[in-house]
Design a protein around this motif. Structure first.
Motif, PDB file in Angstrom:
ATOM      1  N   LEU A   1       0.827  -1.207   0.000  1.00 45.87           N
ATOM      2  CA  LEU A   1       0.000   0.000   0.000  1.00 45.87           C
ATOM      3  C   LEU A   1       0.862   1.258   0.000  1.00 45.87           C
ATOM      4  N   LEU A   2       1.921   1.267   0.771  1.00 41.44           N
ATOM      5  CA  LEU A   2       2.822   2.415   0.812  1.00 41.44           C
ATOM      6  C   LEU A   2       3.465   2.642  -0.553  1.00 41.44           C
ATOM      7  N   ILE A   3       3.907   1.591  -1.193  1.00 35.13           N
ATOM      8  CA  ILE A   3       4.510   1.713  -2.530  1.00 35.13           C
ATOM      9  C   ILE A   3       3.480   2.217  -3.532  1.00 35.13           C
ATOM     10  N   ALA A   4       2.245   1.722  -3.452  1.00 37.44           N
ATOM     11  CA  ALA A   4       1.191   2.172  -4.369  1.00 37.44           C
ATOM     12  C   ALA A   4       0.905   3.651  -4.179  1.00 37.44           C
ATOM     13  N   VAL A   5       0.853   4.114  -2.937  1.00 36.22           N
ATOM     14  CA  VAL A   5       0.594   5.531  -2.665  1.00 36.22           C
ATOM     15  C   VAL A   5       1.746   6.377  -3.195  1.00 36.22           C
ATOM     16  N   LEU A   6       2.960   5.911  -3.021  1.00 38.00           N
ATOM     17  CA  LEU A   6       4.113   6.662  -3.525  1.00 38.00           C
ATOM     18  C   LEU A   6       4.127   6.718  -5.049  1.00 38.00           C
TER      19      LEU A   6
ATOM     20  N   ALA B   1      -2.261   9.524  -3.585  1.00 38.57           N
ATOM     21  CA  ALA B   1      -3.461   9.133  -2.847  1.00 38.57           C
ATOM     22  C   ALA B   1      -4.738   9.456  -3.607  1.00 38.57           C
ATOM     23  N   ASN B   2      -4.727  10.467  -4.468  1.00 40.31           N
ATOM     24  CA  ASN B   2      -5.936  10.862  -5.200  1.00 40.31           C
ATOM     25  C   ASN B   2      -6.278   9.896  -6.337  1.00 40.31           C
TER      26      ASN B   2
ATOM     27  N   PRO C   1      -8.346   5.626  -5.721  1.00 35.07           N
ATOM     28  CA  PRO C   1      -9.762   5.272  -5.896  1.00 35.07           C
ATOM     29  C   PRO C   1     -10.170   5.180  -7.375  1.00 35.07           C
ATOM     30  N   LYS C   2      -9.621   6.054  -8.208  1.00 34.77           N
ATOM     31  CA  LYS C   2      -9.918   5.993  -9.644  1.00 34.77           C
ATOM     32  C   LYS C   2      -9.383   4.700 -10.250  1.00 34.77           C
ATOM     33  N   LEU C   3      -8.181   4.316  -9.846  1.00 34.62           N
ATOM     34  CA  LEU C   3      -7.611   3.058 -10.339  1.00 34.62           C
ATOM     35  C   LEU C   3      -8.446   1.866  -9.892  1.00 34.62           C
ATOM     36  N   ALA C   4      -8.894   1.879  -8.651  1.00 34.52           N
ATOM     37  CA  ALA C   4      -9.716   0.777  -8.142  1.00 34.52           C
ATOM     38  C   ALA C   4     -11.043   0.706  -8.903  1.00 34.52           C
TER      39      ALA C   4
END
Length: 98
Positions: free
Chosen positions: A22-27, A31-32, A35-38
């Motif tokens: 999750l930390l790597i994904a946020v980096l 963070a914005n 949700p669009k990717l999901a």
């Protein structure tokens, strides 16, 4: 001293591994955008499932063979015949003014 286990060896990732992912994904994405990717991933999965169901249905129809197609052709022929007779009835009722 300390023993460490490699990530993802021996099963699904645990809590700490998910935190790192999750930390790597946020980096990477910010963070914005997560949700669009999901949301877009969910839509893509839904489209994939629809396509898979259509292909499975077509394969099932092909497996059923000509007997299922013959029934469909008979039904469509009966529908065309009844439509033709309806048109013939309305044509005969139409006055010819010429």
């Amino acid at each position: 001293m300390f023993t460490s286990t490699p990530l993802f060896i021996g099963g699904l990732p645990g809590g700490m591994e998910w935190a790192v992912i999750l930390l790597i994904a946020v980096l990477l994405f910010g963070a914005n955008k997560i949700p669009k990717l999901a949301r877009s991933s969910g839509e893509a999965i839904g489209e994939f499932q629809k396509g898979r169901e259509e292909v499975e249905q077509e394969l099932q129809e092909m497996r059923d063979g000509p007997e299922a197609e013959g029934e469909t052709e008979t039904e469509s022929t009966e529908t065309e015949t009844s439509a033709d007779s309806t048109n013939a009835d309305t044509d005969s009722e139409t006055p010819s003014g010429n």
